[in-house]
Design a protein around this motif. Structure first.
Motif, PDB file in Angstrom:
ATOM      1  N   GLN A  62       1.595  -1.228   0.177  1.00 48.36           N
ATOM      2  CA  GLN A  62       1.125  -2.243   1.132  1.00 48.36           C
ATOM      3  C   GLN A  62       1.581  -1.937   2.552  1.00 48.36           C
ATOM      4  O   GLN A  62       1.110  -2.552   3.510  1.00 48.36           O
ATOM      5  N   ASN A  63       2.508  -1.011   2.667  1.00 50.79           N
ATOM      6  CA  ASN A  63       3.085  -0.707   3.977  1.00 50.79           C
ATOM      7  C   ASN A  63       3.885   0.584   3.855  1.00 50.79           C
ATOM      8  O   ASN A  63       4.323   0.955   2.769  1.00 50.79           O
ATOM      9  N   PHE A  64       4.073   1.267   4.986  1.00 55.41           N
ATOM     10  CA  PHE A  64       4.956   2.437   5.032  1.00 55.41           C
ATOM     11  C   PHE A  64       5.326   2.647   6.490  1.00 55.41           C
ATOM     12  O   PHE A  64       4.746   2.010   7.384  1.00 55.41           O
ATOM     13  N   TYR A  65       6.301   3.536   6.726  1.00 52.88           N
ATOM     14  CA  TYR A  65       6.740   3.782   8.107  1.00 52.88           C
ATOM     15  C   TYR A  65       6.221   5.141   8.571  1.00 52.88           C
ATOM     16  O   TYR A  65       5.956   6.022   7.753  1.00 52.88           O
ATOM     17  N   HIS A  66       6.087   5.289   9.892  1.00 53.15           N
ATOM     18  CA  HIS A  66       5.457   6.524  10.379  1.00 53.15           C
ATOM     19  C   HIS A  66       6.408   7.706  10.513  1.00 53.15           C
ATOM     20  O   HIS A  66       5.964   8.840  10.605  1.00 53.15           O
ATOM     21  N   GLU A  67       7.733   7.442  10.524  1.00 53.30           N
ATOM     22  CA  GLU A  67       8.659   8.572  10.626  1.00 53.30           C
ATOM     23  C   GLU A  67       8.838   9.196   9.241  1.00 53.30           C
ATOM     24  O   GLU A  67       8.679   8.521   8.228  1.00 53.30           O
ATOM     25  N   SER A  68       9.203  10.489   9.215  1.00 53.40           N
ATOM     26  CA  SER A  68       9.271  11.118   7.897  1.00 53.40           C
ATOM     27  C   SER A  68      10.638  10.967   7.226  1.00 53.40           C
ATOM     28  O   SER A  68      10.735  11.038   6.018  1.00 53.40           O
ATOM     29  N   LYS A  69      11.697  10.787   8.030  1.00 54.58           N
ATOM     30  CA  LYS A  69      12.994  10.468   7.427  1.00 54.58           C
ATOM     31  C   LYS A  69      13.979  10.026   8.494  1.00 54.58           C
ATOM     32  O   LYS A  69      13.684  10.145   9.690  1.00 54.58           O
ATOM     33  N   GLY A  70      15.130   9.542   8.073  1.00 56.98           N
ATOM     34  CA  GLY A  70      16.156   9.206   9.046  1.00 56.98           C
ATOM     35  C   GLY A  70      16.693   7.805   8.895  1.00 56.98           C
ATOM     36  O   GLY A  70      16.552   7.168   7.854  1.00 56.98           O
ATOM     37  N   ALA A  71      17.314   7.325   9.963  1.00 56.51           N
ATOM     38  CA  ALA A  71      18.028   6.052   9.936  1.00 56.51           C
ATOM     39  C   ALA A  71      17.056   4.899  10.197  1.00 56.51           C
ATOM     40  O   ALA A  71      16.974   4.380  11.315  1.00 56.51           O
ATOM     41  N   GLU A  75      12.961   0.993   5.277  1.00 59.17           N
ATOM     42  CA  GLU A  75      11.590   1.515   5.375  1.00 59.17           C
ATOM     43  C   GLU A  75      11.347   2.617   4.345  1.00 59.17           C
ATOM     44  O   GLU A  75      12.280   3.169   3.769  1.00 59.17           O
ATOM     45  N   ILE A  76      10.078   2.934   4.130  1.00 52.42           N
ATOM     46  CA  ILE A  76       9.743   4.057   3.249  1.00 52.42           C
ATOM     47  C   ILE A  76       8.776   4.989   3.964  1.00 52.42           C
ATOM     48  O   ILE A  76       7.929   4.544   4.740  1.00 52.42           O
ATOM     49  N   SER A  77       8.927   6.287   3.706  1.00 56.71           N
ATOM     50  CA  SER A  77       8.075   7.275   4.384  1.00 56.71           C
ATOM     51  C   SER A  77       6.892   7.644   3.498  1.00 56.71           C
ATOM     52  O   SER A  77       6.905   7.407   2.284  1.00 56.71           O
ATOM     53  N   ILE A  78       5.918   8.258   4.100  1.00 54.65           N
ATOM     54  CA  ILE A  78       4.745   8.725   3.349  1.00 54.65           C
ATOM     55  C   ILE A  78       5.170   9.729   2.270  1.00 54.65           C
ATOM     56  O   ILE A  78       4.692   9.680   1.142  1.00 54.65           O
ATOM     57  N   GLU A  79       6.091  10.631   2.632  1.00 51.07           N
ATOM     58  CA  GLU A  79       6.536  11.628   1.649  1.00 51.07           C
ATOM     59  C   GLU A  79       7.176  10.946   0.435  1.00 51.07           C
ATOM     60  O   GLU A  79       6.991  11.380  -0.705  1.00 51.07           O
ATOM     61  N   GLN A  80       7.954   9.887   0.690  1.00 55.98           N
ATOM     62  CA  GLN A  80       8.572   9.165  -0.438  1.00 55.98           C
ATOM     63  C   GLN A  80       7.502   8.500  -1.303  1.00 55.98           C
ATOM     64  O   GLN A  80       7.595   8.489  -2.523  1.00 55.98           O
ATOM     65  N   VAL A  81       6.488   7.964  -0.648  1.00 57.93           N
ATOM     66  CA  VAL A  81       5.423   7.280  -1.384  1.00 57.93           C
ATOM     67  C   VAL A  81       4.642   8.282  -2.246  1.00 57.93           C
ATOM     68  O   VAL A  81       4.427   8.062  -3.447  1.00 57.93           O
ATOM     69  N   THR A  82       4.250   9.387  -1.650  1.00 56.50           N
ATOM     70  CA  THR A  82       3.455  10.355  -2.419  1.00 56.50           C
ATOM     71  C   THR A  82       4.300  10.978  -3.529  1.00 56.50           C
ATOM     72  O   THR A  82       3.798  11.238  -4.622  1.00 56.50           O
ATOM     73  N   GLY A  83       5.600  11.139  -3.259  1.00 58.70           N
ATOM     74  CA  GLY A  83       6.505  11.663  -4.285  1.00 58.70           C
ATOM     75  C   GLY A  83       6.585  10.755  -5.506  1.00 58.70           C
ATOM     76  O   GLY A  83       6.927  11.198  -6.603  1.00 58.70           O
ATOM     77  N   CYS A  84       6.287   9.480  -5.305  1.00 56.49           N
ATOM     78  CA  CYS A  84       6.319   8.520  -6.422  1.00 56.49           C
ATOM     79  C   CYS A  84       4.931   8.311  -7.017  1.00 56.49           C
ATOM     80  O   CYS A  84       4.769   7.467  -7.915  1.00 56.49           O
ATOM     81  N   GLY A  85       3.934   9.015  -6.520  1.00 54.27           N
ATOM     82  CA  GLY A  85       2.631   8.975  -7.190  1.00 54.27           C
ATOM     83  C   GLY A  85       1.575   8.070  -6.571  1.00 54.27           C
ATOM     84  O   GLY A  85       0.550   7.795  -7.195  1.00 54.27           O
ATOM     85  N   ALA A  86       1.781   7.614  -5.313  1.00 58.50           N
ATOM     86  CA  ALA A  86       0.718   6.832  -4.653  1.00 58.50           C
ATOM     87  C   ALA A  86       0.202   7.626  -3.456  1.00 58.50           C
ATOM     88  O   ALA A  86       0.990   8.234  -2.718  1.00 58.50           O
ATOM     89  N   PHE A  87      -1.093   7.617  -3.273  1.00 55.59           N
ATOM     90  CA  PHE A  87      -1.691   8.477  -2.252  1.00 55.59           C
ATOM     91  C   PHE A  87      -2.540   7.698  -1.255  1.00 55.59           C
ATOM     92  O   PHE A  87      -3.373   8.269  -0.553  1.00 55.59           O
ATOM     93  N   ILE A  88      -2.340   6.392  -1.222  1.00 60.32           N
ATOM     94  CA  ILE A  88      -3.077   5.554  -0.279  1.00 60.32           C
ATOM     95  C   ILE A  88      -2.213   4.350   0.095  1.00 60.32           C
ATOM     96  O   ILE A  88      -1.398   3.897  -0.727  1.00 60.32           O
TER      97      ILE A  88
END
Ligand code: PGA
Length: 247
Positions: A62-71, A75-88
């Motif tokens: 339902q939401n994600f953050y635009h940075e790929s990692k860090g402090a 928040e969750i990053s796109i890479e974390q989301v896709t790593g868990c099996g969601a692609f949208i």
């Protein structure tokens, strides 16, 4: 017009076991086919389990953050989301805008991160009640698109999914009339067409969201420019969600 999509937005509802059960029930009650995509935007904690449970139902966040990692606590990053099996994912749902203060500028950053990562998204737009009452809904929605989306290249634009959600119809039981929905959907398509040309405008799926239910879905989906729906409350039960898919 764009490909047909019916997407459930569970929001902050259901426990994990209920979510697993709902995915199983939905999958038992509709037959997937190439003409329609069926998705569920689930609490991000559940993505991994539900992506394993689902076969044809697409699981999204339902939401994600635009940075790929860090402090960025919480928040969750796109890479974390896709790593868990969601692609949208959803971008700019009205609750993210109004409750969490997400601006057109922040949403543009999310759009750019999604495009850079080839992560699919549904871009949500829509006007609050006072804007509709003042007759400014077209300017409001156009500005949301111009400030967050219309900087994309034609190539990226043609893959986009948009959900028009009149905020006054979300979770209120009030639905836009089919005429109000069709008017805004055709306006959105014409703005895309002005900027990107007719072929691209025709390839964009534009979904309606806002108290869509089994009773009003067929009428809404029969509108020329309505390519499906983003469903909140009625996506939490398999029977109502599947009736909407069948509509
Ligand atoms: P609703 O929510 O169907 O409960 O109105 C729609 C949405 O917010 O996606």
């Amino acid at each position: 017009m764009g490909r047909k999509v019916v997407a459930g937005n569970w929001k902050m509802n259901l426990g994990l076991a209920e979510g697993v059960q709902l995915v199983k029930e939905i999958e038992a009650n509709y037959t997937s086919n190439d003409e329609i995509r069926v998705m569920a935007f689930v609490p991000s904690l559940f993505v991994s389990t539900l992506a394993d449970t689902a076969s044809s139902l697409e699981i999204g966040v339902q939401n994600f953050y635009h940075e790929s990692k860090g402090a960025f606590t919480g928040e969750i990053s796109i890479e974390q989301v896709t790593g868990c099996g969601a692609f949208i994912g959803l971008i700019g749902h009205s609750e993210r805008r109004s409750i969490f203060g997400e601006t057109n500028e922040l949403l543009k950053a999310k759009v750019d991160a999604a495009v850079a990562n080839e992560f699919e998204f549904i871009f949500c737009c829509g006007e609050p009640l006072e804007v509709r009452e003042a007759g400014n809904e077209n300017d409001h929605v156009r500005q949301q698109l111009e400030e967050s989306l219309f900087h994309l290249s034609a190539n990226d634009m043609k893959e986009i999914l948009i959900a028009y959600e009149p905020v006054w119809a979300i979770g209120t039981g009030k639905t836009a009339s089919t005429q109000q929905a069709e008017d805004m959907h055709s306006a959105i398509r014409s703005w895309i067409s002005e900027k990107y040309g007719e072929d691209i405008a025709d390839s964009v799926s534009i979904l309606y969201g806002g108290s869509c239910n089994p009773q009003n879905a067929s009428e809404l989906f029969a509108c020329e420019n309505v390519d499906g729906g983003l469903i909140g409350g009625a996506s939490l039960k398999a029977d109502s969600f599947c009736s909407i898919i069948n509509a």
